[in-house]
Design a protein around this motif. Structure first.
Motif, mmCIF file in Angstrom:
data_model
loop_
_atom_site.group_PDB
_atom_site.id
_atom_site.type_symbol
_atom_site.label_atom_id
_atom_site.label_comp_id
_atom_site.label_asym_id
_atom_site.label_seq_id
_atom_site.Cartn_x
_atom_site.Cartn_y
_atom_site.Cartn_z
ATOM 1 N N GLY A 1 -15.934 -31.824 -6.505
ATOM 2 C CA GLY A 1 -14.836 -32.214 -7.387
ATOM 3 C C GLY A 1 -14.893 -31.605 -8.765
ATOM 4 O O GLY A 1 -14.257 -32.109 -9.698
ATOM 5 N N GLU B 1 -14.682 -27.144 -5.540
ATOM 6 C CA GLU B 1 -13.711 -28.166 -5.922
ATOM 7 C C GLU B 1 -13.630 -29.281 -4.883
ATOM 8 O O GLU B 1 -13.514 -30.456 -5.231
ATOM 9 C CB GLU B 1 -12.350 -27.517 -6.161
ATOM 10 C CG GLU B 1 -12.339 -26.638 -7.404
ATOM 11 C CD GLU B 1 -10.975 -26.047 -7.725
ATOM 12 O OE1 GLU B 1 -10.760 -25.692 -8.908
ATOM 13 O OE2 GLU B 1 -10.135 -25.930 -6.821
ATOM 14 N N LYS C 1 -13.952 -28.614 -11.365
ATOM 15 C CA LYS C 1 -12.956 -27.567 -11.543
ATOM 16 C C LYS C 1 -13.649 -26.220 -11.700
ATOM 17 O O LYS C 1 -14.559 -26.065 -12.503
ATOM 18 C CB LYS C 1 -12.093 -27.871 -12.764
ATOM 19 C CG LYS C 1 -10.936 -26.903 -12.960
ATOM 20 C CD LYS C 1 -10.087 -27.314 -14.162
ATOM 21 C CE LYS C 1 -8.921 -26.350 -14.358
ATOM 22 N NZ LYS C 1 -8.100 -26.730 -15.537
ATOM 23 N N ARG C 2 -13.209 -25.254 -10.940
ATOM 24 C CA ARG C 2 -13.847 -23.942 -10.974
ATOM 25 C C ARG C 2 -13.350 -23.102 -12.149
ATOM 26 O O ARG C 2 -12.271 -23.338 -12.704
ATOM 27 C CB ARG C 2 -13.563 -23.175 -9.685
ATOM 28 C CG ARG C 2 -12.102 -22.768 -9.509
ATOM 29 C CD ARG C 2 -11.894 -21.925 -8.262
ATOM 30 N NE ARG C 2 -10.474 -21.616 -8.076
ATOM 31 C CZ ARG C 2 -10.004 -20.851 -7.101
ATOM 32 N NH1 ARG C 2 -10.839 -20.325 -6.216
ATOM 33 N NH2 ARG C 2 -8.719 -20.605 -6.990
ATOM 34 N N ASP D 1 -13.540 -21.836 -2.102
ATOM 35 C CA ASP D 1 -14.021 -22.942 -1.283
ATOM 36 C C ASP D 1 -13.474 -22.802 0.140
ATOM 37 O O ASP D 1 -12.260 -22.686 0.337
ATOM 38 C CB ASP D 1 -13.542 -24.261 -1.895
ATOM 39 C CG ASP D 1 -14.236 -25.481 -1.325
ATOM 40 O OD1 ASP D 1 -14.472 -25.502 -0.103
ATOM 41 O OD2 ASP D 1 -14.519 -26.409 -2.102
ATOM 42 N N ASP E 1 -16.546 -28.116 -17.480
ATOM 43 C CA ASP E 1 -16.109 -29.243 -16.677
ATOM 44 C C ASP E 1 -17.189 -30.328 -16.703
ATOM 45 O O ASP E 1 -18.367 -30.045 -16.462
ATOM 46 C CB ASP E 1 -15.867 -28.784 -15.239
ATOM 47 C CG ASP E 1 -15.369 -29.914 -14.361
ATOM 48 O OD1 ASP E 1 -14.144 -30.120 -14.313
ATOM 49 O OD2 ASP E 1 -16.206 -30.595 -13.734
ATOM 50 N N ASP F 1 -16.843 -21.897 -6.426
ATOM 51 C CA ASP F 1 -15.726 -22.796 -6.194
ATOM 52 C C ASP F 1 -16.205 -23.930 -5.283
ATOM 53 O O ASP F 1 -16.382 -23.746 -4.082
ATOM 54 C CB ASP F 1 -14.574 -22.026 -5.530
ATOM 55 C CG ASP F 1 -13.359 -22.904 -5.242
ATOM 56 O OD1 ASP F 1 -13.423 -24.124 -5.507
ATOM 57 O OD2 ASP F 1 -12.350 -22.367 -4.748
ATOM 58 N N GLN G 1 -20.451 -26.599 -1.485
ATOM 59 C CA GLN G 1 -19.116 -26.634 -0.883
ATOM 60 C C GLN G 1 -19.031 -27.630 0.272
ATOM 61 O O GLN G 1 -17.969 -27.797 0.862
ATOM 62 C CB GLN G 1 -18.726 -25.225 -0.446
ATOM 63 C CG GLN G 1 -18.526 -24.298 -1.646
ATOM 64 C CD GLN G 1 -18.409 -22.826 -1.292
ATOM 65 O OE1 GLN G 1 -18.930 -22.365 -0.276
ATOM 66 N NE2 GLN G 1 -17.732 -22.068 -2.123
#
Length: 288
Positions: A74, A70, A76-77, A101, A25, A68, A131
């Motif tokens: 922002g 996301e 993507k995991r 998350d 990502d 995670d 997070q």
């Protein structure tokens, strides 16, 4: 299944950073760039399968997870299911952990239950700074409730974060959410979860030590730092009151587990304590 008698060590802190199916990502790539500079580590990250192959060569078992974040950054995991699938196919060395998350709340709780009951996940990883929330934020409680119901462990990042170090504004990462004492309230509310405070917790190391002394369900993993840089109180408490509460973690791929162990042999751990840290404490905690 993992046979503790046949592995040399159990690393409880290993990151899955490159999917075997999906490209890196680009948002997360910026954080990888910064972490590479901070840790002076190779920029090329291994795939999950390459990580598994490496640990098998080292004769080490390990806990594997993504992060995670996301909502927080922002990015993507990597799918938790990918990690679980590969762990199932490599169960002689891999212990699958999941990351959800906390912003996902009740939907995240549904995912947690599915991952435990249908995918064989054995624990969870949270990174509050990435997070963008306090560990004690009530939005995460539905997820914690599922973890507690199944009496699984949860790893929480604490202390300084290499992720974002050197970027403008730290890449948006708020270090305050890494303060260990923020996990204290959650450890009270969920006594059936064994909480693992990741890293020595600098600059709040003493908070982690206090919590591990005070609460039977709080442990410390020593990942993210070479032992040669540990604050002296880590060695002091490991050799005394917290000999059963310290766990070996590397933070691979940023720190190699073999290099961590070699450094740990030179910093003053008692021989029997180092053996407990490297493997025995994790065997008990993870129920292996």
């Amino acid at each position: 299944m993992i046979d503790p008698k046949t592995v040399a060590a159990i690393d409880v802190h290993v990151h899955a950073e490159v999917s075997c199916h999906d490209p890196e990502d680009p948002v997360m790539g910026k954080f990888f760039d910064a972490a590479t500079s901070y840790f002076k580590a190779p920029r090329q990250r291994p795939t999950i399968q390459e990580t598994i192959d490496y640990y098998r060569q080292q004769n080490m078992a390990f806990c594997l997870f993504t992060v995670d974040c996301e909502a927080g950054v922002g990015a993507k995991r990597i799918r938790n299911e990918e990690i679980a699938e590969l762990a199932r196919d490599n169960s002689d060395v891999v212990i699958p952990f999941a990351s959800i998350d906390p912003h996902k709340g009740k939907l995240g709780a549904r995912e947690a239950r599915d991952l435990i009951e249908n995918w064989g996940v054995k624990g969870f990883k949270f990174h509050p700074p990435m997070q963008d929330c306090s560990p004690a934020d009530r939005m995460g409680y539905p997820i914690y409730e599922v973890i507690a119901e199944h009496k699984l462990p949860a790893i929480f990042h604490t202390g300084h974060s290499g992720m974002g170090t050197g970027l403008k504004g730290g890449g948006g990462i708020k270090l305050k959410y890494g303060q260990p004492i923020l996990v204290d309230e959650v450890a009270v509310d969920f006594p059936d979860i064994n909480f693992i405070l990741a890293h020595p917790g600098w600059p709040w190391t003493d908070e982690s030590l206090s919590m591990a002394l005070h609460k039977a369900n709080v442990f410390i993993d020593l990942s993210g730092w070479s032992p040669k840089y540990f604050p002296p109180q880590i060695i002091q408490y490991a050799n005394t009151q917290l000999s059963h509460k310290m766990l070996f973690g590397s933070d691979f791929p940023l720190i190699r587990p073999d290099a961590w162990i070699e450094a740990a042999k030179k910093v003053g751990f008692k021989d029997e304590v180092l053996q407990a840290i490297i493997k025995d404490n994790a065997v008990k905690l993870l129920g292996l």
